[in-house]
Design an enzyme around this catalytic site. Structure first.
Site, PDB file in Angstrom:
ATOM      1  N   GLY A   1       0.813  -1.206   0.000  1.00 18.44           N
ATOM      2  CA  GLY A   1       0.000   0.000   0.000  1.00 18.44           C
ATOM      3  C   GLY A   1       0.847   1.257   0.000  1.00 18.44           C
ATOM      4  O   GLY A   1       2.082   1.211   0.092  1.00 18.44           O
TER       5      GLY A   1
ATOM      6  N   GLY B   1       6.572   1.433   2.666  1.00 16.97           N
ATOM      7  CA  GLY B   1       8.017   1.225   2.703  1.00 16.97           C
ATOM      8  C   GLY B   1       8.573   0.520   1.476  1.00 16.97           C
ATOM      9  O   GLY B   1       9.716   0.067   1.477  1.00 16.97           O
TER      10      GLY B   1
ATOM     11  N   GLN C   1      18.930  13.653  -5.494  1.00 18.16           N
ATOM     12  CA  GLN C   1      19.985  14.069  -4.566  1.00 18.16           C
ATOM     13  C   GLN C   1      19.987  13.197  -3.318  1.00 18.16           C
ATOM     14  O   GLN C   1      21.047  12.825  -2.818  1.00 18.16           O
ATOM     15  CB  GLN C   1      19.827  15.544  -4.193  1.00 18.16           C
ATOM     16  CG  GLN C   1      20.113  16.480  -5.338  1.00 18.16           C
ATOM     17  CD  GLN C   1      19.692  17.921  -5.041  1.00 18.16           C
ATOM     18  OE1 GLN C   1      18.988  18.194  -4.079  1.00 18.16           O
ATOM     19  NE2 GLN C   1      20.120  18.840  -5.895  1.00 18.16           N
TER      20      GLN C   1
ATOM     21  N   ALA D   1      13.055   5.861 -13.064  1.00 18.63           N
ATOM     22  CA  ALA D   1      11.819   6.547 -12.689  1.00 18.63           C
ATOM     23  C   ALA D   1      10.866   6.559 -13.876  1.00 18.63           C
ATOM     24  O   ALA D   1      11.266   6.892 -14.991  1.00 18.63           O
ATOM     25  CB  ALA D   1      12.127   7.962 -12.235  1.00 18.63           C
TER      26      ALA D   1
ATOM     27  N   SER E   1       9.466   1.580  -1.683  1.00 20.83           N
ATOM     28  CA  SER E   1      10.619   2.196  -2.362  1.00 20.83           C
ATOM     29  C   SER E   1      11.873   2.112  -1.498  1.00 20.83           C
ATOM     30  O   SER E   1      12.956   1.808  -1.998  1.00 20.83           O
ATOM     31  CB  SER E   1      10.322   3.649  -2.725  1.00 20.83           C
ATOM     32  OG  SER E   1       9.300   3.706  -3.700  1.00 20.83           O
TER      33      SER E   1
ATOM     34  N   GLU F   1      15.259   8.192 -16.498  1.00 21.51           N
ATOM     35  CA  GLU F   1      13.847   8.540 -16.528  1.00 21.51           C
ATOM     36  C   GLU F   1      13.265   8.097 -17.867  1.00 21.51           C
ATOM     37  O   GLU F   1      13.798   8.443 -18.921  1.00 21.51           O
ATOM     38  CB  GLU F   1      13.656  10.043 -16.350  1.00 21.51           C
ATOM     39  CG  GLU F   1      14.076  10.542 -14.992  1.00 21.51           C
ATOM     40  CD  GLU F   1      13.866  12.035 -14.827  1.00 21.51           C
ATOM     41  OE1 GLU F   1      12.967  12.591 -15.490  1.00 21.51           O
ATOM     42  OE2 GLU F   1      14.619  12.625 -14.046  1.00 21.51           O
TER      43      GLU F   1
ATOM     44  N   HIS G   1      14.672  13.944  -4.827  1.00 23.11           N
ATOM     45  CA  HIS G   1      14.796  12.485  -4.670  1.00 23.11           C
ATOM     46  C   HIS G   1      16.121  11.981  -5.248  1.00 23.11           C
ATOM     47  O   HIS G   1      16.770  11.113  -4.660  1.00 23.11           O
ATOM     48  CB  HIS G   1      13.623  11.762  -5.333  1.00 23.11           C
ATOM     49  CG  HIS G   1      12.361  11.819  -4.544  1.00 23.11           C
ATOM     50  ND1 HIS G   1      12.212  11.242  -3.308  1.00 23.11           N
ATOM     51  CD2 HIS G   1      11.164  12.395  -4.824  1.00 23.11           C
ATOM     52  CE1 HIS G   1      10.984  11.447  -2.862  1.00 23.11           C
ATOM     53  NE2 HIS G   1      10.333  12.151  -3.763  1.00 23.11           N
TER      54      HIS G   1
END
Length: 170
Positions: free
Chosen positions: A11, A15, A53, A35, A17, A63, A51
């Site tokens: 959900g 936790g 950094q 990403a 990521s 990306e 994020h």
């Protein structure tokens, strides 16, 4: 390196990521972070920079909002964050057509994961909550569930995150 596929699901704010990134750093000194979100505005662009950094210099940041198979990750450990945003991009580009989106996602997933790499996919279990009021939200929840099932079947390991705790499912 043999091909290995890990799916980390759960959900919102469970936790996922954090777990995926810690696992990647355990497996590699220089992992890849792929990403998949679309950058909608300046605020979100700043969030992405923050994020990147926060992850630090040991990460290779990529990306790609849809065509992840364009990314050469052979021989690498790669965190794909996240399947939900990736699916959203297909869903909206296909005018909420679930069947077309699912087919395109499966094809792109199969192309991408033919590479010899360790793949750590992060996804959301959005179907564990209540039934959405809006029809388009219900269709997206269906799409996301089917995408998760497809990746879960292909995965060597599946981890369900609950309140920051990793529970091995497969």
């Amino acid at each position: 390196m043999k091909r290995k596929l890990i799916l980390v699901t759960g959900g919102q704010r469970s936790g996922k990521s954090r777990y995926a990134q810690e696992l990647a750093l355990h497996l590699s000194e220089n992992p890849v972070y792929l990403a998949t979100s679309r950058v909608w505005d300046e605020e979100f662009k700043e969030r992405v920079k923050r994020h990147q950094q926060d992850r630090g210099a040991q990460w290779t940041n990529l990306e790609e909002e849809k065509f992840i198979s364009k990314c050469d990750v052979r021989g690498r450990v790669v965190v794909i964050d996240c399947v939900t945003l990736w699916s959203t991009n297909f869903f909206f580009d296909n005018d909420s057509d679930v069947d077309k989106s699912l087919e395109e996602i499966k094809e792109e997933f199969d192309r991408f994961t033919r590479q010899e790499a360790t793949f750590i996919f992060v996804t959301n279990e959005i179907g564990m909550g209540g039934i959405a009021v809006e029809p388009v939200q219900r269709r997206f929840t269906d799409l996301q569930g089917w995408v998760n099932q497809y990746i879960g079947r292909a995965a060597d390991e599946v981890v369900l995150m609950v309140s920051g705790i990793a529970m091995r499912v497969k």
